[in-house]
Design a protein around this motif. Structure first.
Motif, PDB file in Angstrom:
ATOM      1  N   THR A  72     -33.025  -8.275 -21.741  1.00 56.08           N
ATOM      2  CA  THR A  72     -33.681  -7.043 -21.306  1.00 56.08           C
ATOM      3  C   THR A  72     -32.730  -6.101 -20.583  1.00 56.08           C
ATOM      4  O   THR A  72     -32.637  -4.909 -20.910  1.00 56.08           O
ATOM      5  CB  THR A  72     -34.867  -7.367 -20.385  1.00 56.08           C
ATOM      6  OG1 THR A  72     -35.685  -8.363 -20.998  1.00 56.08           O
ATOM      7  CG2 THR A  72     -35.698  -6.122 -20.123  1.00 56.08           C
ATOM      8  N   ASP A  73     -32.000  -6.614 -19.606  1.00 59.11           N
ATOM      9  CA  ASP A  73     -31.146  -5.761 -18.776  1.00 59.11           C
ATOM     10  C   ASP A  73     -29.883  -5.308 -19.496  1.00 59.11           C
ATOM     11  O   ASP A  73     -29.143  -4.461 -18.972  1.00 59.11           O
ATOM     12  CB  ASP A  73     -30.772  -6.496 -17.488  1.00 59.11           C
ATOM     13  CG  ASP A  73     -31.988  -6.740 -16.596  1.00 59.11           C
ATOM     14  OD1 ASP A  73     -32.963  -5.975 -16.715  1.00 59.11           O
ATOM     15  OD2 ASP A  73     -31.961  -7.706 -15.806  1.00 59.11           O
ATOM     16  N   MET A 125     -37.113  -4.669 -17.069  1.00 63.62           N
ATOM     17  CA  MET A 125     -37.087  -3.269 -17.493  1.00 63.62           C
ATOM     18  C   MET A 125     -38.492  -2.697 -17.399  1.00 63.62           C
ATOM     19  O   MET A 125     -39.439  -3.260 -17.948  1.00 63.62           O
ATOM     20  CB  MET A 125     -36.573  -3.147 -18.937  1.00 63.62           C
ATOM     21  CG  MET A 125     -36.571  -1.716 -19.469  1.00 63.62           C
ATOM     22  SD  MET A 125     -36.060  -1.620 -21.203  1.00 63.62           S
ATOM     23  CE  MET A 125     -34.334  -2.049 -21.066  1.00 63.62           C
ATOM     24  N   ALA A 126     -38.636  -1.581 -16.692  1.00 64.63           N
ATOM     25  CA  ALA A 126     -39.944  -0.949 -16.549  1.00 64.63           C
ATOM     26  C   ALA A 126     -40.221  -0.062 -17.750  1.00 64.63           C
ATOM     27  O   ALA A 126     -39.349   0.638 -18.242  1.00 64.63           O
ATOM     28  CB  ALA A 126     -39.993  -0.128 -15.271  1.00 64.63           C
ATOM     29  N   ASP A 155     -43.863  -4.010 -16.986  1.00 63.09           N
ATOM     30  CA  ASP A 155     -42.510  -4.532 -17.102  1.00 63.09           C
ATOM     31  C   ASP A 155     -42.329  -5.154 -18.475  1.00 63.09           C
ATOM     32  O   ASP A 155     -43.221  -5.838 -18.988  1.00 63.09           O
ATOM     33  CB  ASP A 155     -42.247  -5.578 -16.019  1.00 63.09           C
ATOM     34  CG  ASP A 155     -42.213  -4.957 -14.632  1.00 63.09           C
ATOM     35  OD1 ASP A 155     -41.672  -3.843 -14.510  1.00 63.09           O
ATOM     36  OD2 ASP A 155     -42.739  -5.574 -13.691  1.00 63.09           O
ATOM     37  N   GLN A 194     -39.917  -7.523 -21.123  1.00 65.69           N
ATOM     38  CA  GLN A 194     -38.881  -8.533 -21.276  1.00 65.69           C
ATOM     39  C   GLN A 194     -38.623  -8.743 -22.765  1.00 65.69           C
ATOM     40  O   GLN A 194     -39.564  -8.788 -23.562  1.00 65.69           O
ATOM     41  CB  GLN A 194     -39.286  -9.876 -20.644  1.00 65.69           C
ATOM     42  CG  GLN A 194     -39.474  -9.846 -19.133  1.00 65.69           C
ATOM     43  CD  GLN A 194     -40.843  -9.355 -18.726  1.00 65.69           C
ATOM     44  OE1 GLN A 194     -41.837  -9.628 -19.398  1.00 65.69           O
ATOM     45  NE2 GLN A 194     -40.914  -8.611 -17.637  1.00 65.69           N
ATOM     46  N   ASN A 204     -45.734  -6.972 -19.450  1.00 64.74           N
ATOM     47  CA  ASN A 204     -46.653  -7.577 -18.477  1.00 64.74           C
ATOM     48  C   ASN A 204     -47.070  -8.980 -18.905  1.00 64.74           C
ATOM     49  O   ASN A 204     -48.250  -9.345 -18.874  1.00 64.74           O
ATOM     50  CB  ASN A 204     -47.892  -6.698 -18.274  1.00 64.74           C
ATOM     51  CG  ASN A 204     -47.565  -5.414 -17.537  1.00 64.74           C
ATOM     52  OD1 ASN A 204     -46.565  -5.334 -16.830  1.00 64.74           O
ATOM     53  ND2 ASN A 204     -48.401  -4.403 -17.710  1.00 64.74           N
TER      54      ASN A 204
END
Length: 260
Positions: free
Chosen positions: A23-24, A1-2, A7, A9, A71
């Motif tokens: 995350t998704d 996920m940005a 990014d 998580q 990150n």
């Protein structure tokens, strides 16, 4: 996920210390923390299939650890406190708090006598199994102000309030203010104010329309309201006569009222 320039998580740990990434699956996520609510709170909502197999059916339990990375750097660690599954909406919501939550919710009694401030706070942390590092408690046991002797009875206070009472004793001796925070390593710290976030400059963004803000001040709202301002107070006795507030007696010039 940005998120922003990086990014993100999100991981949920099982009790055997294995983990899953969610995350998704996240449909919404909210982070909150403040001076009046010191424990970091994280609210997450994900879909939960009830009537079919098209949606995942990943259930969570209270006490599971949650970590958020951006990150590859950890920005949040906490535990699930509340799980709310809604069958009709086919989603599940979890509310997480960091480890300071245990300090704010636990009532303690201590009679500290002739003990250093450092040892007093470490005693509270150890009794409640709060993770900490030596250098994160009053800048370490060898710091001058951490060796201030505490003689204090603490009764029926939250563990957080107990720690801040000790910090108040230090303030009287040093003039320094202290605050509690949890670092990204998962340790709870109590340090002089501005020690952790010192030299952080508030800088406005160069433009309010940037997709990725280049400043630390994202938004600002200012409001000044005098709609509830009290400008005058008048006090009357039971007979309706104005009372001299300073003297506490009816004004001599007022009508006594009543029957003659």
């Amino acid at each position: 996920m940005a998120i922003g320039n990086g990014d993100m998580q999100v991981y949920v740990y099982k009790f055997d210390n294995t983990y899953i990434e969610i995350t998704d699956l996240i449909s919404s996520m909210k982070y909150s923390c403040g001076l009046d609510k010191i424990s970091q709170q994280l609210d997450i909502k994900v879909p939960y299939g009830v009537y079919g197999t098209s949606l995942p059916a990943m259930f969570f339990d209270t006490g599971q650890k949650v970590e958020v990375y951006i990150n590859s750097k950890c920005y949040y660690r906490g535990k699930i406190e509340t799980v709310n599954m809604s069958a009709d909406k086919e989603n599940i919501s979890i509310t997480c708090f960091d480890y300071i939550r245990n300090l704010t919710k636990s009532k303690v009694v201590y009679n500290f006598a002739g003990i250093s401030a450092y040892d007093a706070i470490c005693t509270i942390f150890k009794d409640l199994e709060i993770p900490y590092s030596e250098g994160g408690i009053l800048d370490g046991k060898n710091a001058d102000y951490s060796r201030v002797i505490i003689n204090h009875l603490i009764k029926n206070k939250s563990a957080y309030d107990a720690c801040m009472m000790i910090a108040t004793e230090l303030h009287r001796n040093t003039g320094l203010f202290y605050y509690m925070f949890m670092d990204v390593g998962g340790n709870v710290n109590i340090m002089p104010c501005d020690y952790y976030w010192s030299r952080q400059t508030i800088q406005a963004c160069s433009s309010p329309n940037l997709p990725n803000p280049d400043g630390t001040l994202i938004s600002l709202n200012y409001k000044k309201d005098v709609s509830d301002l009290i400008t005058k107070v008048a006090v009357y006795d039971s007979k309706g006569n104005p009372v001299d507030i300073e003297a506490g007696i009816p004004n001599e010039d007022s009508d006594e009222g009543g029957d003659e």
